[in-house]
Design a protein around this motif. Structure first.
Motif, mmCIF file in Angstrom:
data_model
loop_
_atom_site.group_PDB
_atom_site.id
_atom_site.type_symbol
_atom_site.label_atom_id
_atom_site.label_comp_id
_atom_site.label_asym_id
_atom_site.label_seq_id
_atom_site.Cartn_x
_atom_site.Cartn_y
_atom_site.Cartn_z
ATOM 1 N N VAL A 140 0.850 -1.207 0.000
ATOM 2 C CA VAL A 140 0.000 0.000 0.000
ATOM 3 C C VAL A 140 0.880 1.250 0.000
ATOM 4 C CG1 VAL A 140 -1.645 1.341 1.347
ATOM 5 C CG2 VAL A 140 -1.962 -1.132 1.110
ATOM 6 N N LEU A 141 1.907 1.254 0.880
ATOM 7 C CA LEU A 141 2.809 2.412 0.957
ATOM 8 C C LEU A 141 3.522 2.625 -0.374
ATOM 9 C CD1 LEU A 141 4.423 1.945 4.482
ATOM 10 C CD2 LEU A 141 2.929 3.807 3.757
ATOM 11 N N SER A 142 3.910 1.526 -1.008
ATOM 12 C CA SER A 142 4.599 1.624 -2.293
ATOM 13 C C SER A 142 3.697 2.249 -3.347
ATOM 14 C CB SER A 142 5.053 0.232 -2.731
ATOM 15 O OG SER A 142 5.725 0.296 -3.961
ATOM 16 N N ASP A 143 2.415 1.842 -3.354
ATOM 17 C CA ASP A 143 1.459 2.431 -4.297
ATOM 18 C C ASP A 143 1.274 3.914 -4.008
ATOM 19 O OD1 ASP A 143 1.176 0.009 -5.473
ATOM 20 O OD2 ASP A 143 -0.745 -0.495 -4.540
ATOM 21 N N ASP A 144 1.121 4.252 -2.686
ATOM 22 C CA ASP A 144 0.945 5.665 -2.317
ATOM 23 C C ASP A 144 2.158 6.473 -2.753
ATOM 24 O OD1 ASP A 144 -1.450 5.062 -1.244
ATOM 25 O OD2 ASP A 144 -0.812 5.096 0.842
ATOM 26 N N LEU A 145 3.363 5.914 -2.528
ATOM 27 C CA LEU A 145 4.587 6.623 -2.904
ATOM 28 C C LEU A 145 4.636 6.852 -4.412
ATOM 29 C CD1 LEU A 145 7.272 7.815 -2.060
ATOM 30 C CD2 LEU A 145 8.297 5.553 -2.270
ATOM 31 N N ALA A 146 4.176 5.857 -5.169
ATOM 32 C CA ALA A 146 4.146 6.016 -6.628
ATOM 33 C C ALA A 146 3.213 7.160 -7.013
ATOM 34 C CB ALA A 146 3.688 4.709 -7.286
ATOM 35 N N ASP A 147 2.051 7.259 -6.305
ATOM 36 C CA ASP A 147 1.123 8.371 -6.573
ATOM 37 C C ASP A 147 1.804 9.697 -6.277
ATOM 38 O OD1 ASP A 147 -0.784 6.582 -7.288
ATOM 39 O OD2 ASP A 147 -1.859 6.623 -5.379
ATOM 40 N N VAL A 148 2.484 9.766 -5.117
ATOM 41 C CA VAL A 148 3.162 11.019 -4.734
ATOM 42 C C VAL A 148 4.219 11.376 -5.769
ATOM 43 C CG1 VAL A 148 4.704 12.065 -3.034
ATOM 44 C CG2 VAL A 148 2.740 10.724 -2.260
ATOM 45 N N GLU A 149 4.992 10.361 -6.201
ATOM 46 C CA GLU A 149 6.049 10.622 -7.190
ATOM 47 C C GLU A 149 5.457 11.172 -8.487
ATOM 48 O OE1 GLU A 149 7.955 6.890 -7.501
ATOM 49 O OE2 GLU A 149 9.465 7.347 -5.983
ATOM 50 N N SER A 150 4.324 10.582 -8.927
ATOM 51 C CA SER A 150 3.729 11.048 -10.185
ATOM 52 C C SER A 150 3.274 12.490 -10.046
ATOM 53 C CB SER A 150 2.562 10.142 -10.577
ATOM 54 O OG SER A 150 1.477 10.304 -9.690
ATOM 55 N N VAL A 151 2.701 12.834 -8.873
ATOM 56 C CA VAL A 151 2.240 14.219 -8.653
ATOM 57 C C VAL A 151 3.430 15.164 -8.630
ATOM 58 C CG1 VAL A 151 1.212 15.770 -6.975
ATOM 59 C CG2 VAL A 151 0.114 13.578 -7.454
ATOM 60 N N VAL A 152 4.495 14.762 -7.899
ATOM 61 C CA VAL A 152 5.669 15.632 -7.776
ATOM 62 C C VAL A 152 6.296 15.874 -9.144
ATOM 63 C CG1 VAL A 152 8.028 15.743 -6.912
ATOM 64 C CG2 VAL A 152 6.179 15.027 -5.392
ATOM 65 N N PHE A 153 6.479 14.797 -9.933
ATOM 66 C CA PHE A 153 7.129 14.963 -11.233
ATOM 67 C C PHE A 153 6.229 15.709 -12.198
ATOM 68 C CE2 PHE A 153 9.659 11.128 -9.882
ATOM 69 C CZ PHE A 153 10.798 11.876 -9.654
ATOM 70 N N GLU A 154 4.886 15.506 -12.116
ATOM 71 C CA GLU A 154 3.961 16.267 -12.959
ATOM 72 C C GLU A 154 4.065 17.743 -12.647
ATOM 73 O OE1 GLU A 154 -0.079 14.963 -12.758
ATOM 74 O OE2 GLU A 154 0.384 13.043 -13.687
ATOM 75 N N ASP A 155 4.128 18.084 -11.320
ATOM 76 C CA ASP A 155 4.232 19.485 -10.920
ATOM 77 C C ASP A 155 5.487 20.112 -11.490
ATOM 78 O OD1 ASP A 155 1.900 19.450 -9.639
ATOM 79 O OD2 ASP A 155 2.669 19.484 -7.594
ATOM 80 N N GLU A 156 6.611 19.367 -11.475
ATOM 81 C CA GLU A 156 7.848 19.917 -12.022
ATOM 82 C C GLU A 156 7.684 20.236 -13.499
ATOM 83 O OE1 GLU A 156 11.107 17.358 -11.254
ATOM 84 O OE2 GLU A 156 11.273 17.925 -9.146
ATOM 85 N N ASP A 157 7.047 19.302 -14.240
ATOM 86 C CA ASP A 157 6.820 19.541 -15.660
ATOM 87 C C ASP A 157 5.947 20.773 -15.855
ATOM 88 O OD1 ASP A 157 8.288 17.359 -16.183
ATOM 89 O OD2 ASP A 157 6.603 16.000 -16.501
#
Ligand SMILES: [Zn+2]
Length: 139
Positions: free
Chosen positions: A60-77
């Motif tokens: 579950v934590l791994s999935d949540d972290l993947a969501d956070v990573e996608s949001v963080v990298f999207e924000d950078e773009d």
């Protein structure tokens, strides 16, 4: 067959032998050993359940972290895009000193060095040093 089930089977065998666990030293020894085996079996089952629960929580934590990573990298773009858009749409608005009509000061007006009010058609030269609009002498 789990360890606990094997221990239960062993316990049943021992009881079938009608061991004297009070007077017989051997019988008492076997009884104590089976008791210890029962506790060990229960402890191992608890550990296995905990390990499985931890594994599921990590998933579950791994999935949540993947969501956070996608949001963080999207924000950078998006930030990169915003910066270029801000540069392209670099303009600001001032009020015409003569008729109070809003004047849009954009890159084109800055490049030309003057702006003409669309309402009263007064021309103003643009002072780039402090971004203010001053009345032109021609008026
Ligand atoms: Zn005007």
């Amino acid at each position: 067959m789990t360890i606990s089930e094997k221990v239960a089977y062993l316990k049943g065998l021992a009881e079938g032998l009608n061991l004297d666990t009070e007077k017989s030293k051997e019988g008492k020894l076997i009884s104590v050993m089976i008791g210890i085996l029962e506790e060990v079996g229960l402890s191992i089952e608890d550990l296995e359940e905990n390990a499985q629960a931890l594994g599921e929580e990590i998933d579950v934590l791994s999935d949540d972290l993947a969501d956070v990573e996608s949001v963080v990298f999207e924000d950078e773009d998006e930030d990169d895009e915003d910066e270029s858009e801000d540069y392209d749409d670099d303009w600001f608005e001032v009020e015409c000193p003569t008729c109070e009509e809003p004047l849009i000061i954009d890159d084109k007006a800055l490049a030309e060095g003057f702006i003409q009010c669309p309402n009263c058609e007064t021309k103003y030269s643009l002072d780039l040093s402090d971004d203010t609009v001053e009345a032109d002498d021609e008026e």
